[in-house]
Scaffold this active site. Sequence first.
Site, PDB file in Angstrom:
ATOM      1  N   ASP A 343      13.331  17.389  -5.868  1.00 16.28           N
ATOM      2  CA  ASP A 343      12.266  17.478  -4.883  1.00 16.28           C
ATOM      3  C   ASP A 343      11.371  16.244  -4.969  1.00 16.28           C
ATOM      4  OD1 ASP A 343      10.451  19.048  -3.036  1.00 16.28           O
ATOM      5  OD2 ASP A 343       9.122  18.829  -4.754  1.00 16.28           O
ATOM      6  N   GLU A 379      15.798  14.091  -2.822  1.00 18.12           N
ATOM      7  CA  GLU A 379      15.008  14.171  -1.602  1.00 18.12           C
ATOM      8  C   GLU A 379      14.235  12.858  -1.572  1.00 18.12           C
ATOM      9  OE1 GLU A 379      11.922  17.178   0.657  1.00 18.12           O
ATOM     10  OE2 GLU A 379      11.604  16.778  -1.459  1.00 18.12           O
TER      11      GLU A 379
END
Length: 701
Positions: A343, A379
Amino acid sequence: MQLWPGSPHPLGATWDGGGTNFALFSEPADMIELCLFDEDGVETRVPLPERDGFVWHGYLPRVRPGTRYGYRVHGPYDPAAGLRCNPAKLLLDPYAMAVDGEITWDEAMFAYRFGDPDSRNDADSAPFAMRSVVADPYFDWQDDRPLRIPYHETVLYEAHVRGLTMTNPKVPRDVRGTYAGIAHPATVEHLRGLGVTALELMPVHQFVHDSTLADRGLRNYWGYNTIGFFAPHNGYAGFGTRGEQVQEFKSMVRTLHRAGIEVILDVVYNHTAEGNHLGPTLSFRGIDNLAYYRVVPGDPRHYYDTTGTGNSLNARHHESLRLIMDSLRYWVTEMHVDGFRFDLASSLAREFHEVDRLAAFFDLVNQDPVVSRVKLIAEPWDVGEGGYQVGGFPPLWTEWNGRYRDTVRDFWRGEPGMLPELASRFSGSSDLYEADGRRPHASINFVTAHDGFTLADLVSYHEKRNEANGEDNRDGESHNRSWNCGAEGPTDDSDVNVLRERQKRNLLTTLLLSQGVPMISHGDELGRTQGGNNNAYCQDSPLSWIDWQAAREHEVLTEFVAGLARLRAEHPVFRRRRFFQGRPIHGSDVADVAWLRPDATPMSDADWHSRSSLAIFLNGHGIPDRDDVGRTIVDDSFLLLVNAAPQHTTFTLPDETYGRTWRIVVDTADPLLATARRRRPAPGARLRLQPWSTTVLLSRY
């Protein structure tokens, strides 16, 4: 209580069959108390006797798995200098392998009195805090081994542990929404039927439900609020939370591996649940604030935040780096997971201010003999300046390709001039990945994900509908690149509903047949809707769960997705390991890929910017890959007729140099191929495609 010196390594609580070694890093501490809790919650404090290299440690014989514990850190409390030790706060072990309980939000959980941020709060937080748990490391893995499925054969399925099974009537009620629910045969059979090879789970590291959400009667559903990087989240455990969740998680992984499905974890190493300088004191802040968090240069009271959550983990400090790497290795070696999706990975790449692809974190990953061998998915953005880094990660990494998502959405909603960009994304995004030696699989292709509209909502809403989140619809992305197909939200207009179903199939066909690694968002194949909510991070409710009863209405779509996945798996032309070259290979008279006008002539420069329809020829004779024994791979050839125009478009099939006979294998306007099965169009035949539709034809080798 008998206490031995123990060892500074490994960090955390390590049971060896006779007792447990406890070890905790803290540079500013003057003393550390290990706090043990009995079955009645009575606390016993044991000062750790030894310190080596700022690691405090001790060994307690007869302390067994299931024992609950925490730490109290004595040391300087000077927020202006970035020092926040306070023994009144019971702290979770950063290396705890299991966590018991939830936080009860009380003023005692904070280091200051409400209304006076400069005050010191010495109220005991133990009655309101979670407990670390000594875990039993033993598990019978039997013959479990890493699957190591190659990227080019991978189909990812992003899912939420609770949302995937909470309403599935085939899963027993007592294990719905748990690790055991995912391991249930009904769940596994559904995934296998879709051709899924890797389950990408949204955060399962122990996380916290924010006080601000609790005040509104909501929950941190997505879980991007980690407080324990070694512990499976106890809220997903069906069989107990005193360490049993570790065994349940391992059993889930073993079951999925037996079914040929890898497990990828969505991990949040960029920040923790302790928030900004006004957040609670739960663990890292009270142990060694400056080691674990980035602070504002010249103002260490405040945190440097590139995540939008109030803090950023200090990936420049050796202790934070050790924590991250130890955690990654633990999940691979002890929990047998097959990879990670990071993330806001750009945040980990920030050495000082800019995103640096040669940051210490990437150097460590690249040389690590364990972590470097699993799937690593970035990401590739954060909220800081220069944080959008699609195409900017090192060669070992793959990336969520945000440009793929945006391009495919724009193309199918009718934005003009999208053909050149669509061709790049469909071909594997060589413009992003080829220059640094990466392959098409560096692109993780997706149209929808947990963040944003579901597929059903993408074709049903122009505007977000986030009122249920309690933020007056201010949260969530406003520019969704969506198209409601003529009506906003649910409608009885049959023409609109038919078009919406066709658009779903168009988007999924593009996704599953593009070069790169496809990722399906859970429930898209079942028509899952969130009623237009594009930011359901706090909705642990039927609004965000898959509605398995309603899914029966979408059996055609489910089988359509399964058919696309089978087509991809059976034909290597859709999952090439090298980029297209645009020229004939292996003696073929036709290039490995050809872009044609509807009249079967090559696209001109003007066509690329004036059309919304084209034919894409994929030459199965032009695959520059070899199989496991070194033989050249040869496949059937395919012709994709793509019509993103609002009117019917007639396509002419190209001459015999492209294929002698053709068979329709996909038609988004006729998903059951009721008509197409009887047709065998020959070269030169004319096919009239409906508005907003795709037809895929196969020419047998």
